[in-house]
Write an enzyme that holds these catalytic residues in place. Structure first.
Site, short mmCIF file in Angstrom:
data_model
loop_
_atom_site.label_atom_id
_atom_site.label_comp_id
_atom_site.label_asym_id
_atom_site.label_seq_id
_atom_site.Cartn_x
_atom_site.Cartn_y
_atom_site.Cartn_z
N LEU A 1 2.02 7.22 10.89
CA LEU A 1 1.34 8.38 10.32
C LEU A 1 1.78 8.53 8.87
CD1 LEU A 1 1.86 10.96 13.25
CD2 LEU A 1 0.02 9.30 12.97
N GLY A 2 0.92 8.11 7.94
CA GLY A 2 1.27 8.23 6.53
C GLY A 2 1.59 6.88 5.92
N THR B 1 5.14 6.80 -0.11
CA THR B 1 6.34 6.12 -0.56
C THR B 1 7.12 5.52 0.60
OG1 THR B 1 6.45 7.82 -2.26
CG2 THR B 1 8.37 6.42 -2.02
N GLY C 1 18.52 10.15 3.27
CA GLY C 1 17.81 8.87 3.12
C GLY C 1 18.43 7.71 3.85
N LYS D 1 18.25 20.12 5.32
CA LYS D 1 19.11 19.02 5.78
C LYS D 1 20.40 19.57 6.39
CE LYS D 1 17.02 16.02 2.34
NZ LYS D 1 17.07 15.70 0.91
N GLY E 1 14.03 7.47 -1.92
CA GLY E 1 13.52 6.18 -2.35
C GLY E 1 12.80 5.50 -1.20
#
EC number: 1.1.1.3
Lengths: 432, 432
Positions: free
Chosen positions: B10-11, B14, B135, B206, B303
């Site tokens: 889904l998507g 980036t 990340g 987070k 990133g």
């Protein structure tokens, strides 16, 4: 209440005592995760009478390995007694009886890890050894699970607390290796016989284990080039400071294509490198992955409770797998054949400090040796020495092969104008 | 060759592009670990015509969520499209069809994580979300598995790259918040609308996720006290430097007994603290456990490829569990009822900078306010100001409760001799 999982403990020293304490004090958390209690049933010790800093029911203690290893009720063996040959035989015997094994023994895993893991897989047993590298830092699990999707190309580790403590104090206090070592021994940060630490052997064992997991190859201890810190001087550290470098005993495991190198040696890092801020007895492992880039895992590399944390976390993993009946099923055999780089294929920068006779043309003779092999300089310092007629030259090279560099060192020693090669270190961690 | 495991994505922004690249480029490593190939079967996008920086077979693209979610051949849904309400419904629909879910969506997990995890457990599905925090750093897995045996008492995180970049540059270049923000936007380190980052909301999400896992309680986003960095000035950073402090936007989750606090705020740390050396856009999470002591996990917080590494490592875990038929069986429900500390129970040191009228007895009036509440000073600087008749006072307190400190701040503002309260920050990370 469900039937408890029973553990046999080999050894009740520093780490063993920590394991007993954590299993007792954190029982509620362990039960919540696993769904049943966990109990230590038997403990192998050398002397049942010895006074200990942990309260243990004396009836658990035994001096007979067989009473632990061969007890059919014991599900998991935790090995924290150390030793290699005899310990290996005990653990093989446990695995062949279907017992799962958790060990903190880096000496054993560095030398016989591949064999033990093969036998564990054959008997569908878990064999976990998180505590064998970097104490309380969950680095092995991070390599295997956390970075499972990436291809790791470089591991750099500060994996020996004693040498990191010594180098930190030498750097902070401008003190000599000998003085700091004596102080570290007095404070309990260094052993009475510090050879295995200061000569780099302890770090080499951990790097063999890290490289094996990181690169998925059967790396052996013999594959690790090792140099310790006994020759490092305050002068070297001071020159490093002037150039923006911090000295650490660094284990490096690097992969280019399918070829790998593994070494342990005193190394200059740029002050801005994440490993350069790892001080005192702390450990850290820096991991470079093709996709993830730079990561670092930092924490205590030794100590009773930190190391025991890693042991008991492994035990939790074993118990969760037991509950689901999947022990030994997550293990992954090495993917690649080992291919070691030759010295001609290992590249790095080098820091070199030499004393030369202060004569016209001396520097030109030296530079010629380097340029003949295509090695150029990144930084040069030349200073007069108090010693009559001598000058000190400090050079940082650009990338050179180990082969070329060692040839140059050899020939430098033969030059009449070179009084002595004072010191030489690898320089790592700069952007290329 | 075994039947491949099929993934619905889904998507394809980036992170999604990174996922496609890693599944393709690292297929050999993935297959070695899992024993079968893995393929992306369908990808939900908003516009199938849009040019993309990853080569994808156009027949995989669809604008219909149902074509992905309801495809009976798809085993695993990877959600990297963002959004909260609608995305939650899609993922619930997937879980109820027995599909496993991997998501990078911190907004979703911070708000609906507890509910989604309950449904996943009910349907024996895996729901993994390593990429949602920090990340590429495998921090969630380290909390759950690596530190499984320990009791975590404190988490401190630099979990927002944009604000860390801004504070690093302000500190290094002595530049203003506004100038650095503009530069960061030009370089792509900050969004055109940076509100969610600079006001601390992204970090708060987070921290809610970290605190939930670390303390095994259903922490909600609403439980997090949040203050951003928009009021931080160069002067504040300069005073910090003089006192040996580095300013970071720090998420703190702390447990004392069964009571917890969670906050995000600009915070001064001693320069020697491991988090103080985390620069630029890097993230790090510092974890304190009762047994293990200090650990830290460092790496890229955002990133395409770093985040995708975390997503695909989660996918590997799902696939290994599928092979053994144990999906959803390792999940552990929260162990404790949530109990939040009141402001009277939250203690820390504070940095306070105020401008006062340069009058006899001014300082005594100020100190009286503090001493009446039992708050003492660790450090004091008093300096004349250029502005006529004013002096600047900088105070670092010893531990004070948030309640007492806020009362003091309020009363300070009411004092006639206090011109203004210039700035006020929490000070953390010192040995107590």
């Amino acid at each position: 209440m469900e039937k408890p999982i029973l553990v046999g403990l080999l050894g009740l020293g520093t780490v063993g005592s920590g394991v007993v304490k954590i299993i007792e004090n954190h029982q509620e958390k362990l039960m919540h995760q696993v769904g049943c209690p966990v109990k230590v049933k038997k403990i192998l010790v050398r002397d049942v009478q010895k006074p200990r800093d942990v309260a243990v029911d004396p009836s658990l203690l035994t001096t007979s390995a067989a009473e632990v290893i061969d007890d059919p009720d014991i599900d998991v063996i935790i090995e924290v007694m150390g030793g290699i040959e005899e310990t290996k035989e005990l653990l093989l015997r446990a695995l062949r009886q279907g017992k799962h094994v958790v060990t903190a023994n880096k000496d054993l895993m560095a030398v016989y890890g591949s064999e033990l893991l093969r036998v564990a897989a054959e008997y569908r047993c878990d064999l976990f050894y998180e505590a064998s590298v970097a104490g309380g830092i969950p680095i092995l699990r991070s390599l295997v699970d956390g970075l499972a999707s990436d291809r790791i190309t470089k591991l750099m580790g500060i994996v020996n607390g004693t040498t990191n403590y010594i180098l930190t104090k030498m750097s902070q206090n401008g003190a000599s290796y000998e003085d700091v070592l004596a102080e570290a021994q007095a404070l309990g940060f260094a052993e009475a016989d510090p050879t295995s630490d200061v000569e780099g052997l302890d770090a080499a064992r951990k790097m063999a284990i890290l490289a094996r997991l990181g690169f998925s190859m059967d790396i052996d201890l013999d594959d690790v080039q090792v140099k310790g810190i006994t020759q490092v001087t305050e002068e070297d550290l001071n020159y490093g400071k002037r150039l923006g470098y911090t000295m650490k005993l660094i284990g490096i495991a690097q992969r280019d294509g399918q070829k790998v190198e593994v070494s342990v040696q005193p190394t200059f890092l740029p002050d801005s490198h994440p490993l350069a801020s790892v001080h005192n007895e702390y450990n850290a492992v820096y991991v470079y992955g093709e996709a993830v880039g730079e990561t670092m895992f930092y924490g205590p590399g030794a100590g009773s409770l930190p190391t025991a944390t890693a042991v008991v976390s492994d035990l939790v993993a074993v118990m969760k797998n037991m509950r689901l009946g999947v022990n030994g099923r997550y293990a992954v055999a090495p993917q690649y054949e080992k291919q070691l780089k030759t010295p001609a294929e290992i590249f790095s920068k080098y820091f070199l400090r030499i004393h030369v006779k202060d004569q016209v043309g001396a520097f030109a003779k030296i530079t010629t040796l380097f340029s003949e092999r295509g090695v150029s300089f990144e930084k040069i310092l030349q200073l007069p020495l108090k010693e009559d007629g001598l000058a000190e030259i400090v050079i940082v090279t650009h990338d050179a092969s180990q082969q070329d560099y060692e040839d140059i060192l050899q020939q430098l020693g033969d030059l009449e104008i070179v009084e002595r090669v004072q010191s030489s270190y690898r320089v790592e961690g700069e952007k290329r």
